[in-house]
Design a protein around this motif. Sequence first.
Motif, mmCIF file in Angstrom:
data_model
loop_
_atom_site.group_PDB
_atom_site.id
_atom_site.type_symbol
_atom_site.label_atom_id
_atom_site.label_comp_id
_atom_site.label_asym_id
_atom_site.label_seq_id
_atom_site.Cartn_x
_atom_site.Cartn_y
_atom_site.Cartn_z
ATOM 1 N N GLY A 149 0.897 -1.578 0.383
ATOM 2 C CA GLY A 149 -0.168 0.076 0.176
ATOM 3 C C GLY A 149 0.985 0.855 -0.014
ATOM 4 O O GLY A 149 2.384 1.225 -0.134
ATOM 5 N N GLU A 150 0.374 2.616 0.494
ATOM 6 C CA GLU A 150 1.031 3.773 0.864
ATOM 7 C C GLU A 150 2.683 3.265 1.019
ATOM 8 O O GLU A 150 3.064 4.435 1.384
ATOM 9 N N ASP A 151 2.153 2.486 2.430
ATOM 10 C CA ASP A 151 3.731 2.636 3.251
ATOM 11 C C ASP A 151 4.255 1.144 3.016
ATOM 12 O O ASP A 151 5.518 1.043 3.751
ATOM 13 N N PHE A 152 4.003 0.744 2.093
ATOM 14 C CA PHE A 152 5.144 -0.612 1.557
ATOM 15 C C PHE A 152 4.545 -1.056 -0.037
ATOM 16 O O PHE A 152 3.657 -0.975 0.072
ATOM 17 N N ALA A 153 5.765 -1.182 -0.555
ATOM 18 C CA ALA A 153 5.596 -1.954 -1.659
ATOM 19 C C ALA A 153 6.848 -2.240 -2.265
ATOM 20 O O ALA A 153 7.806 -1.880 -1.984
ATOM 21 N N TRP A 154 6.629 -3.402 -2.852
ATOM 22 C CA TRP A 154 7.761 -4.138 -3.843
ATOM 23 C C TRP A 154 8.405 -3.299 -5.023
ATOM 24 O O TRP A 154 8.889 -3.693 -6.377
#
Length: 173
Positions: free
Chosen positions: A159-164
């Motif tokens: 999401g906004e706080d983590f992604a690959w």
Amino acid sequence: MNLKRCVNGHYYDSDKYGECPRCGSRDASSPKTVGNPKKMEETAKTPQPVSQPKKWLVGWLVCIKGQLEGNIYELKKGRTTIGGTDGQDINLAVDAQVARSCQAVIEYDPETKRFLASAGNSRELSYVNGEMVLFDLELHNRDILQVGEESFLFIPLCGEDFAWEAEEGSQES
């Protein structure tokens, strides 16, 4: 078949493999190679990582009501299909109310970092927070997805706080 046992106790077919496919060490009866014995011993005891295709986990569905209550299902990058056969990513065949074909789809878009729930190609309906899924509905943390008699709690990882982000160029769907 020539069955051998490696120094770590794993059995393997030495006609197929020159070394243990699980840990990379040779069989216990192989002659020791010249070198640092301590280094060889450390190498033999250290399990070697096994290369597996990445699934790019992006979230979970946790069954909170129904026959599958307590089960956790992984959502992957792109489309995750839900239905009542092995052809679906999430197979809910134990529930007679679930369509045998694809009843619902959860999709993660890495560009927008959003999750969408959409109807599959069956006649049966699915619901998000009690609302029929007739068109794409955005999913948010802790939304409830109902497919047949099963209710799932949606838990996103990405999401906004983590992604690959860093691996985006090398991702496999």
